[in-house]
Scaffold this active site. Structure first.
Site, PDB file in Angstrom:
ATOM      1  N   TYR A  68      -5.458   1.344  -6.113  1.00 39.62           N
ATOM      2  CA  TYR A  68      -6.056   0.724  -7.132  1.00 39.62           C
ATOM      3  C   TYR A  68      -5.592  -0.874  -7.519  1.00 39.62           C
ATOM      4  O   TYR A  68      -4.618  -1.120  -6.912  1.00 39.62           O
ATOM      5  CB  TYR A  68      -5.635   1.393  -8.466  1.00 39.62           C
ATOM      6  CG  TYR A  68      -4.053   1.493  -8.998  1.00 39.62           C
ATOM      7  CD1 TYR A  68      -3.882   0.738 -10.232  1.00 39.62           C
ATOM      8  CD2 TYR A  68      -3.077   1.903  -8.175  1.00 39.62           C
ATOM      9  CE1 TYR A  68      -2.474   0.451 -10.569  1.00 39.62           C
ATOM     10  CE2 TYR A  68      -1.878   1.885  -8.483  1.00 39.62           C
ATOM     11  CZ  TYR A  68      -1.570   1.143  -9.943  1.00 39.62           C
ATOM     12  OH  TYR A  68      -0.276   0.955 -10.191  1.00 39.62           O
ATOM     13  N   LYS A 107      -0.550  -0.553  -2.905  1.00 41.66           N
ATOM     14  CA  LYS A 107      -0.726  -0.061  -4.374  1.00 41.66           C
ATOM     15  C   LYS A 107      -1.694   1.117  -4.392  1.00 41.66           C
ATOM     16  O   LYS A 107      -2.926   1.091  -4.553  1.00 41.66           O
ATOM     17  CB  LYS A 107      -1.247  -1.233  -5.065  1.00 41.66           C
ATOM     18  CG  LYS A 107      -1.196  -1.146  -6.767  1.00 41.66           C
ATOM     19  CD  LYS A 107      -1.543  -2.509  -7.414  1.00 41.66           C
ATOM     20  CE  LYS A 107      -1.622  -2.269  -8.778  1.00 41.66           C
ATOM     21  NZ  LYS A 107      -0.192  -2.292  -9.338  1.00 41.66           N
ATOM     22  N   GLU A 165      12.774  -2.334  -8.191  1.00 39.57           N
ATOM     23  CA  GLU A 165      11.602  -2.697  -9.253  1.00 39.57           C
ATOM     24  C   GLU A 165      11.625  -1.752 -10.419  1.00 39.57           C
ATOM     25  O   GLU A 165      12.136  -0.654 -10.317  1.00 39.57           O
ATOM     26  CB  GLU A 165      10.266  -3.014  -8.803  1.00 39.57           C
ATOM     27  CG  GLU A 165       9.672  -1.814  -7.697  1.00 39.57           C
ATOM     28  CD  GLU A 165       8.380  -2.108  -7.184  1.00 39.57           C
ATOM     29  OE1 GLU A 165       7.812  -3.252  -7.701  1.00 39.57           O
ATOM     30  OE2 GLU A 165       8.261  -1.069  -6.407  1.00 39.57           O
ATOM     31  N   LEU A 168       6.433  -3.571  -4.635  1.00 43.68           N
ATOM     32  CA  LEU A 168       4.959  -4.108  -4.620  1.00 43.68           C
ATOM     33  C   LEU A 168       5.425  -5.484  -4.989  1.00 43.68           C
ATOM     34  O   LEU A 168       5.931  -5.936  -5.872  1.00 43.68           O
ATOM     35  CB  LEU A 168       4.205  -3.324  -5.807  1.00 43.68           C
ATOM     36  CG  LEU A 168       2.813  -3.873  -5.730  1.00 43.68           C
ATOM     37  CD1 LEU A 168       2.005  -3.337  -4.733  1.00 43.68           C
ATOM     38  CD2 LEU A 168       1.899  -3.402  -7.126  1.00 43.68           C
TER      39      LEU A 168
END
Length: 276
Positions: free
Chosen positions: A28, A142, A174, A198
């Protein structure tokens, strides 16, 4: 109005044997819309196609074709400030772990929705917590496999926080839905773009802003203890933009107010997107 498998329709329904539903077998993206215009759409769709390639999946359309679909959705839904969500799954097939043979058509969904900028958090900063990074080891893709993110985000919500800063083996990776940055003596530090995070599109824009402002930008892993020793912390994402962090767990950061370096980066980012 949404885009589903080649058509603009009012509504659509997922098949129960869609591999995205059965296995999370899909990818996505979320693209921001400012003043009716796409922001960094090229970069988002290049990343979408990279994610598709990494899991050996056909995303069907080119970057340019995806961008045109988004423009149509903005127009059809009259979106001025908002987001476009894009989801591609491997498609509908009898439930079996290996890829279907022969391959099937991917399921492609795009929809647009209004979403205001997070003005309060941008101005005042947000509270965060730390949490163990329990996600899989291909965070650079992702993918739809977000249960680890969901659990840590829920933990943050239960503690009255906006985000969970994730830590793997003592190293800050993250946030549950953001990239994390620490500032010490005027230098920005963030985890390198490898398989553990990411590589956020907003992260890349921040790197450009730092270069334009002559702010040193260091991509190297740092321990969680550094978060509590640094001068400022901020998080970023498509939706959060450049959001100051004023508290981590029970520790106040930057005296509980957004720091000057973070504010300078915010201003540079806003100038780039053309928001007054």
């Amino acid at each position: 109005m949404i885009f589903f498998n080649g058509n603009y329709v009012e509504q659509a329904h997922a098949e129960i044997t869609d591999r995205g539903y059965q296995f999370g077998d899909g990818i996505y993206e979320v693209v921001r819309v400012y003043n009716g215009q796409l922001y960094t759409a090229q970069e988002h769709f290049e990343r979408l196609l990279r994610s598709a390639a990494e899991i050996q999946m056909d995303a069907k359309y080119s970057v340019e074709e995806y961008i045109e679909i988004c423009r149509q959705l903005i127009e059809k839904n009259q979106i001025e400030m908002g987001n476009i969500y894009i989801q591609v799954t491997r498609g509908v097939a009898p439930r079996n772990h290996p890829f279907p043979i022969p391959s099937v058509e991917p399921t492609i969904l795009l929809y647009a929705y209004a979403s205001a900028r997070p003005e309060k958090g941008l101005k005042e900063g947000v509270k965060t917590i730390t949490a163990e990074d329990i996600r899989w080891l291909r965070c650079d893709i992702k993918s739809l496999n977000l249960l680890g993110n969901v659990l840590n985000k829920q933990k943050a919500v239960e503690h009255g926080a906006t985000e969970a800063i994730q830590i793997r083996d003592g190293i800050v990776t993250e946030g549950a839905s953001s990239n994390v940055f620490a500032i010490k003596d005027g230098t920005v530090y963030t985890h390198p773009a490898n398989h553990l995070i990411l590589n956020g599109i907003t992260r890349l824009e921040i790197k450009k802003v730092c270069a334009s402002l002559n702010i040193p930008f260091v991509e190297e892993a740092f321990e969680s203890s550094f978060l509590f020793e640094c001068d400022e912390v901020f998080i970023s994402s498509t939706s959060l933009e450049v959001t100051p962090v004023i508290q981590i767990d029970d520790t106040m950061i930057s005296n509980g107010t957004p720091g000057k370096v973070t504010q300078a980066i915010q201003d540079g980012f806003v100038a780039n997107i053309g928001i007054q």
